[in-house]
Enzyme design. Sequence first.
Site, PDB file in Angstrom:
ATOM      1  N   CYS A  12       0.844  -1.206   0.000  1.00 27.11           N
ATOM      2  CA  CYS A  12       0.000   0.000   0.000  1.00 27.11           C
ATOM      3  C   CYS A  12       0.876   1.253   0.000  1.00 27.11           C
ATOM      4  O   CYS A  12       0.564   2.232  -0.687  1.00 27.11           O
ATOM      5  CB  CYS A  12      -0.936   0.005   1.203  1.00 27.11           C
ATOM      6  SG  CYS A  12      -2.347  -1.121   1.047  1.00 27.11           S
ATOM      7  N   ASP A  35      10.370  -6.620  -8.946  1.00 25.09           N
ATOM      8  CA  ASP A  35      10.696  -7.188  -7.633  1.00 25.09           C
ATOM      9  C   ASP A  35      12.093  -6.711  -7.238  1.00 25.09           C
ATOM     10  O   ASP A  35      13.022  -6.704  -8.046  1.00 25.09           O
ATOM     11  CB  ASP A  35      10.641  -8.721  -7.686  1.00 25.09           C
ATOM     12  CG  ASP A  35      10.583  -9.322  -6.297  1.00 25.09           C
ATOM     13  OD1 ASP A  35       9.545  -9.895  -5.937  1.00 25.09           O
ATOM     14  OD2 ASP A  35      11.599  -9.218  -5.559  1.00 25.09           O
ATOM     15  N   HIS A 108      -0.322 -10.225  -4.511  1.00 29.74           N
ATOM     16  CA  HIS A 108       0.568  -9.864  -5.619  1.00 29.74           C
ATOM     17  C   HIS A 108       0.820 -11.082  -6.486  1.00 29.74           C
ATOM     18  O   HIS A 108       0.933 -12.199  -5.979  1.00 29.74           O
ATOM     19  CB  HIS A 108       1.888  -9.256  -5.126  1.00 29.74           C
ATOM     20  CG  HIS A 108       2.594 -10.068  -4.096  1.00 29.74           C
ATOM     21  ND1 HIS A 108       2.204 -10.087  -2.776  1.00 29.74           N
ATOM     22  CD2 HIS A 108       3.650 -10.926  -4.190  1.00 29.74           C
ATOM     23  CE1 HIS A 108       3.003 -10.897  -2.093  1.00 29.74           C
ATOM     24  NE2 HIS A 108       3.872 -11.431  -2.932  1.00 29.74           N
TER      25      HIS A 108
HETATM   26  P1  AMP Z   1       5.973 -13.176  -1.438  1.00 32.79           P
HETATM   27  O1  AMP Z   1       7.001 -14.049  -0.780  1.00 32.79           O
HETATM   28  O2  AMP Z   1       5.195 -13.875  -2.500  1.00 32.79           O
HETATM   29  O3  AMP Z   1       5.123 -12.456  -0.435  1.00 32.79           O
HETATM   30  O4  AMP Z   1       6.813 -12.111  -2.246  1.00 32.79           O
HETATM   31  C1  AMP Z   1       7.107 -10.825  -1.804  1.00 32.79           C
HETATM   32  C2  AMP Z   1       8.069 -10.246  -2.803  1.00 32.79           C
HETATM   33  O5  AMP Z   1       8.135  -8.845  -2.592  1.00 32.79           O
HETATM   34  C3  AMP Z   1       9.506 -10.788  -2.697  1.00 32.79           C
HETATM   35  O6  AMP Z   1       9.880 -11.403  -3.930  1.00 32.79           O
HETATM   36  C4  AMP Z   1      10.330  -9.536  -2.406  1.00 32.79           C
HETATM   37  O7  AMP Z   1      11.576  -9.539  -3.053  1.00 32.79           O
HETATM   38  C5  AMP Z   1       9.424  -8.424  -2.919  1.00 32.79           C
HETATM   39  N1  AMP Z   1       9.631  -7.125  -2.293  1.00 32.79           N
HETATM   40  C6  AMP Z   1       9.753  -6.850  -0.969  1.00 32.79           C
HETATM   41  N2  AMP Z   1       9.917  -5.524  -0.765  1.00 32.79           N
HETATM   42  C7  AMP Z   1       9.894  -4.952  -1.997  1.00 32.79           C
HETATM   43  C8  AMP Z   1      10.011  -3.613  -2.461  1.00 32.79           C
HETATM   44  N3  AMP Z   1      10.200  -2.576  -1.619  1.00 32.79           N
HETATM   45  N4  AMP Z   1       9.955  -3.386  -3.793  1.00 32.79           N
HETATM   46  C9  AMP Z   1       9.772  -4.419  -4.654  1.00 32.79           C
HETATM   47  N5  AMP Z   1       9.641  -5.698  -4.276  1.00 32.79           N
HETATM   48  C10 AMP Z   1       9.704  -5.974  -2.968  1.00 32.79           C
HETATM   49 ZN    ZN Z   2      -1.783  -3.287   1.146  1.00 27.55          ZN
END
Ligand code: AMP
Ligand code: ZN
Length: 121
Positions: A12, A35, A108
Amino acid sequence: MSPAADPSCLFCKIIEGKIPSSKVYEDDDMLVFHDIHPWAPVHFLMVPKVHLASMAQVGPEHEALLGRMMSLAPKLALQEGCRPYPEGGFRVVINTGQEGGQEVQHLHVHVIGGPRPWLKG
Ligand code: AMP
Ligand code: ZN
């Protein structure tokens, strides 16, 4: 802040521009960004702007939103450097809940692709 936003939610905050992201696409309903720790040459996340904690919260009222996200994924995958099907292609992943490996609690869609080897998968 949008009433649909969760102030403690990382994605968010990204949607609201409070935390920067590398933007791939945006419209009224979704934000798509790279990512921060890519597993592969192409790795972006498709995120609905409404705060939904995970795919477990999805219901019939979200059919149009998820349909739009899924139907946009192939176009963005090619735009980001995935080679065309069938030699190329991409992987779509939605981690859901603790046992599903979900770390960020805002729905996501991972879109992952490009030449192998990849770090994961
Ligand atoms: P999940 O494990 O499916 O919840 O994936 C979360 C993803 O968010 C991971 O692949 C992280 O590398 C990515 N992530 C976390 N923080 C950020 C950020 N600030 N910008 C872009 N991606 C992020
Ligand atoms: Zn959210």
